[in-house]
Design a protein around this motif. Structure first.
Motif, PDB file in Angstrom:
ATOM      1  N   SER A  47      40.944  44.073 167.072  1.00 41.88           N
ATOM      2  CA  SER A  47      40.822  43.998 165.615  1.00 41.88           C
ATOM      3  C   SER A  47      42.183  43.837 164.947  1.00 41.88           C
ATOM      4  CB  SER A  47      40.121  45.249 165.079  1.00 41.88           C
ATOM      5  OG  SER A  47      38.799  45.332 165.562  1.00 41.88           O
ATOM      6  N   ASP A  48      43.161  44.560 165.465  1.00 41.91           N
ATOM      7  CA  ASP A  48      44.509  44.456 164.900  1.00 41.91           C
ATOM      8  C   ASP A  48      45.074  43.052 165.092  1.00 41.91           C
ATOM      9  OD1 ASP A  48      47.013  45.700 163.814  1.00 41.91           O
ATOM     10  OD2 ASP A  48      47.763  45.159 165.799  1.00 41.91           O
ATOM     11  N   PHE A  49      44.889  42.488 166.282  1.00 41.00           N
ATOM     12  CA  PHE A  49      45.435  41.154 166.551  1.00 41.00           C
ATOM     13  C   PHE A  49      44.694  40.090 165.739  1.00 41.00           C
ATOM     14  CE2 PHE A  49      45.392  37.182 168.980  1.00 41.00           C
ATOM     15  CZ  PHE A  49      46.753  36.921 169.015  1.00 41.00           C
ATOM     16  N   LEU A  50      43.370  40.190 165.648  1.00 39.88           N
ATOM     17  CA  LEU A  50      42.604  39.195 164.907  1.00 39.88           C
ATOM     18  C   LEU A  50      42.994  39.188 163.429  1.00 39.88           C
ATOM     19  CD1 LEU A  50      38.959  39.375 166.336  1.00 39.88           C
ATOM     20  CD2 LEU A  50      40.481  37.400 166.335  1.00 39.88           C
ATOM     21  N   TYR A  51      43.182  40.373 162.868  1.00 41.96           N
ATOM     22  CA  TYR A  51      43.577  40.430 161.453  1.00 41.96           C
ATOM     23  C   TYR A  51      44.964  39.820 161.254  1.00 41.96           C
ATOM     24  CZ  TYR A  51      45.260  42.278 157.039  1.00 41.96           C
ATOM     25  OH  TYR A  51      45.815  42.388 155.785  1.00 41.96           O
ATOM     26  N   SER A  52      45.897  40.127 162.143  1.00 39.82           N
ATOM     27  CA  SER A  52      47.253  39.559 162.036  1.00 39.82           C
ATOM     28  C   SER A  52      47.213  38.043 162.205  1.00 39.82           C
ATOM     29  CB  SER A  52      48.161  40.182 163.097  1.00 39.82           C
ATOM     30  OG  SER A  52      48.275  41.574 162.910  1.00 39.82           O
ATOM     31  N   TYR A  53      46.442  37.576 163.164  1.00 35.69           N
ATOM     32  CA  TYR A  53      46.349  36.131 163.406  1.00 35.69           C
ATOM     33  C   TYR A  53      45.674  35.436 162.221  1.00 35.69           C
ATOM     34  CZ  TYR A  53      45.948  31.906 166.278  1.00 35.69           C
ATOM     35  OH  TYR A  53      46.077  30.632 166.792  1.00 35.69           O
ATOM     36  N   GLY A  54      44.608  36.065 161.706  1.00 36.26           N
ATOM     37  CA  GLY A  54      43.913  35.486 160.559  1.00 36.26           C
ATOM     38  C   GLY A  54      44.779  35.452 159.319  1.00 36.26           C
ATOM     39  N   GLU A  91      37.700  27.170 162.549  1.00 41.80           N
ATOM     40  CA  GLU A  91      37.207  27.059 163.920  1.00 41.80           C
ATOM     41  C   GLU A  91      38.181  27.693 164.905  1.00 41.80           C
ATOM     42  OE1 GLU A  91      34.578  26.063 166.963  1.00 41.80           O
ATOM     43  OE2 GLU A  91      34.331  26.146 164.782  1.00 41.80           O
ATOM     44  N   GLU A  92      39.462  27.547 164.636  1.00 40.58           N
ATOM     45  CA  GLU A  92      40.476  28.149 165.510  1.00 40.58           C
ATOM     46  C   GLU A  92      40.342  29.667 165.539  1.00 40.58           C
ATOM     47  OE1 GLU A  92      45.350  28.582 165.657  1.00 40.58           O
ATOM     48  OE2 GLU A  92      44.443  26.871 164.613  1.00 40.58           O
ATOM     49  N   LEU A  93      40.149  30.258 164.358  1.00 41.91           N
ATOM     50  CA  LEU A  93      39.969  31.706 164.291  1.00 41.91           C
ATOM     51  C   LEU A  93      38.681  32.131 164.987  1.00 41.91           C
ATOM     52  CD1 LEU A  93      41.026  34.416 163.218  1.00 41.91           C
ATOM     53  CD2 LEU A  93      39.774  33.975 161.094  1.00 41.91           C
ATOM     54  N   SER A  94      37.618  31.356 164.804  1.00 42.84           N
ATOM     55  CA  SER A  94      36.333  31.669 165.432  1.00 42.84           C
ATOM     56  C   SER A  94      36.430  31.587 166.952  1.00 42.84           C
ATOM     57  CB  SER A  94      35.241  30.720 164.930  1.00 42.84           C
ATOM     58  OG  SER A  94      35.037  30.876 163.545  1.00 42.84           O
ATOM     59  N   MET A  95      37.118  30.553 167.447  1.00 39.15           N
ATOM     60  CA  MET A  95      37.272  30.405 168.890  1.00 39.15           C
ATOM     61  C   MET A  95      38.093  31.553 169.474  1.00 39.15           C
ATOM     62  SD  MET A  95      35.483  27.865 169.777  1.00 39.15           S
ATOM     63  CE  MET A  95      36.001  28.045 171.472  1.00 39.15           C
ATOM     64  N   LEU A  96      39.136  31.956 168.770  1.00 37.09           N
ATOM     65  CA  LEU A  96      39.950  33.068 169.242  1.00 37.09           C
ATOM     66  C   LEU A  96      39.130  34.354 169.289  1.00 37.09           C
ATOM     67  CD1 LEU A  96      42.683  34.253 170.076  1.00 37.09           C
ATOM     68  CD2 LEU A  96      43.190  34.568 167.642  1.00 37.09           C
ATOM     69  N   GLU A  97      38.337  34.581 168.260  1.00 39.06           N
ATOM     70  CA  GLU A  97      37.491  35.773 168.239  1.00 39.06           C
ATOM     71  C   GLU A  97      36.485  35.746 169.385  1.00 39.06           C
ATOM     72  OE1 GLU A  97      34.960  38.418 164.983  1.00 39.06           O
ATOM     73  OE2 GLU A  97      35.533  36.357 164.508  1.00 39.06           O
ATOM     74  N   SER A  98      35.913  34.572 169.671  1.00 34.63           N
ATOM     75  CA  SER A  98      34.964  34.442 170.784  1.00 34.63           C
ATOM     76  C   SER A  98      35.640  34.726 172.116  1.00 34.63           C
ATOM     77  CB  SER A  98      34.351  33.040 170.796  1.00 34.63           C
ATOM     78  OG  SER A  98      33.599  32.800 169.629  1.00 34.63           O
ATOM     79  N   ILE A  99      36.870  34.233 172.284  1.00 31.43           N
ATOM     80  CA  ILE A  99      37.608  34.473 173.528  1.00 31.43           C
ATOM     81  C   ILE A  99      37.869  35.964 173.714  1.00 31.43           C
ATOM     82  CG2 ILE A  99      39.799  34.103 174.707  1.00 31.43           C
ATOM     83  CD1 ILE A  99      39.903  31.357 173.313  1.00 31.43           C
TER      84      ILE A  99
END
Length: 453
Positions: free
Chosen positions: A180-187, A416-424
């Motif tokens: 969650s921390d990484f996804l928020y920072s990346y987003g 889509e990039e964020l969605s793909m990263l979240e899926s990975i």
């Protein structure tokens, strides 16, 4: 001579072309190994995007964390309690030795000492030492010892299960917080990169290169992505709060673990629940014998030494008495058969529980094997799609100054990039948790982590 030079040039051109093709082929093969190799550790393929820790460091963190949990202390104390109860039941085989002081004073007396049939009786202050040794109790002592031993084994099994479940909880909480921390920072970083293009698209509309509709669509999708980032922020705050409450430490510089997940297959190892059901059935059989012992004969012997009037230094009266005791119920009006039948019925129910738990264990293990296999099979495709999406976004950005630039395609590529990263990340977490749950189901998670059951 000229012809010879032309042949040399042609051969050189051919060699250069072949060398170029070979280099591209090798690069493609390297990319394929990098992307599709399934036996690499979890989160390994994202090394260029994320920071990782080794399997050893991750396991050390999990081992240390469970010691702080109240469930850990409770499981240990329960095992100690059952061990002491087992010793208590084993001590019933030994004789009882007791000491009694008999202080018998006359408080009121209305007896004719000369004509009464009762003889004159002095006050007494006696001491008695008594020993009782049961010889046969109908099997009750053996049954109680066996039941206590089974309960001790059940407690050990429950302790191992509790430790293993703590590892599962700790791993899931850790991964959720880091993800969650990484996804928020990346987003947030994506949103920051995309924000300047809003003004650039507006400039393209003002000079007539782009249609105003394109700006409106871009704004709508930009706001939608912004709302999604805020949702990620909420998830991050929640998961970090859970992390800090569970691990009793501040969330700071924790990274994704690289844990090797081998190929797994269905195993016939029984789960903790199946073992508990089997022990429960054995306990119920001992309970049948304990119930029967109530209606069997019991006998033993006892001996008693008594010293009379110990407060009188002149008297040395004493005696030793002993004998055998025996008891046996003759007729209980059906109470015995009813109670024994009830214990047998309960034992039959416990026996059926074993089959139920085995069925549930097999279904759960089959599900976990499928989860791990599916996660391993799709992780390579997800990584490839993620990299293709990033490359597509870079191409779209390079076309900013040309007419063919598409603002809608740009915001879609970021989303889509964020969605793909979240899926990975979800797939990698699912892979690791599925593997840990598989080990837990087969009672080998603690050994793999390095904890003695």
């Amino acid at each position: 001579m000229l012809f010879h030079k032309k042949n040399i040039i042609n051969h050189l051109v051919i060699l250069i072309i072949l060398s170029f093709l070979q280099t591209n082929a090798n690069y493609a093969n390297d990319e394929k190994v990098e992307v599709y190799q399934e036996n690499k550790p979890t989160f390994y393929s994202l090394r260029s995007e994320i920071a990782t820790v080794s399997e050893t460091e991750f396991f050390d963190f999990l081992r240390i964390s469970i010691i702080q949990q109240p469930e850990y202390s409770y499981a240990l104390s329960d095992v100690v309690e059952k061990k002491m109860l087992l010793k208590f039941q084993q001590r019933h085989r030994y004789p009882d030795l007791s000491l009694r002081l008999i202080n018998d004073k006359v408080l009121s007396r209305d007896v004719d000492d000369f004509s009464s049939i009762r003889k004159r009786q002095d006050d007494s202050f006696d001491i008695a030492l008594e020993i009782n040794q049961p010889i046969y109790t109908g099997g009750s002592i053996s049954s109680r010892i066996k039941m206590a031993r089974i309960e001790y084994m059940m407690s050990n099994n429950s302790k191992s299960s509790a430790f293993s479940e703590l590892i599962l909880d700790a791993s899931n909480i850790y991964l959720s917080a880091v993800k969650s921390d990484f996804l928020y920072s990346y987003g947030s970083n994506i949103l920051g990169q995309l924000e300047p293009f809003l003004e650039k698209v507006r400039d393209r509309v003002n000079i007539g290169i782009s249609d105003p509709v394109e700006l409106a669509i871009f704004s709508i999708k930009f706001n939608s992505l912004s709302s999604r980032i805020q949702k990620l922020r909420t998830d991050r705050n929640r998961d970090i709060a859970i992390f800090e409450y569970f691990f009793k430490t501040k969330f700071d510089k924790y990274f994704f673990p690289e844990v090797f997940v081998p190929e797994i297959q269905f195993d016939n190892n029984e789960s903790y629940e199946v073992k508990t059901a089997k022990l429960g059935f054995e306990n119920s059989k001992s309970n049948i014998n304990l119930t029967k012992s109530e209606f069997r004969p019991q006998f033993g012997f006892s001996a008693r030494y008594t010293s009379y009037d110990i407060d009188d230094n002149q008297k040395k009266d004493n005696d030793i008495r002993g004998g055998v005791f025996f008891s046996m119920p003759i007729f209980t009006f059906g109470r015995a058969s009813s109670k024994i039948s009830s214990a047998k019925a309960m034992s039959n129910a416990k026996k059926m529980t074993i089959g139920i738990e085995k069925k549930a264990d097999e279904a759960k293990e089959s599900e976990l094997v499928n989860i791990v296999e599916n996660s391993q099979s799709i992780r390579g495709d997800l990584i490839k799609s993620f990299r293709d999406t990033k490359y597509q976004r870079e191409i779209i950005i390079d076309r900013l100054d040309v007419v063919s630039f598409s603002a809608d395609a740009l915001v879609n590529s970021y989303t889509e990039e964020l969605s793909m990263l979240e899926s990975i990340l979800n797939t990698e977490q699912q892979l690791l948790q599925g593997y840990f749950m598989y080990l837990h189901q087969n009672k080998i998670l603690l050994a793999n982590i390095g904890i003695s059951p």
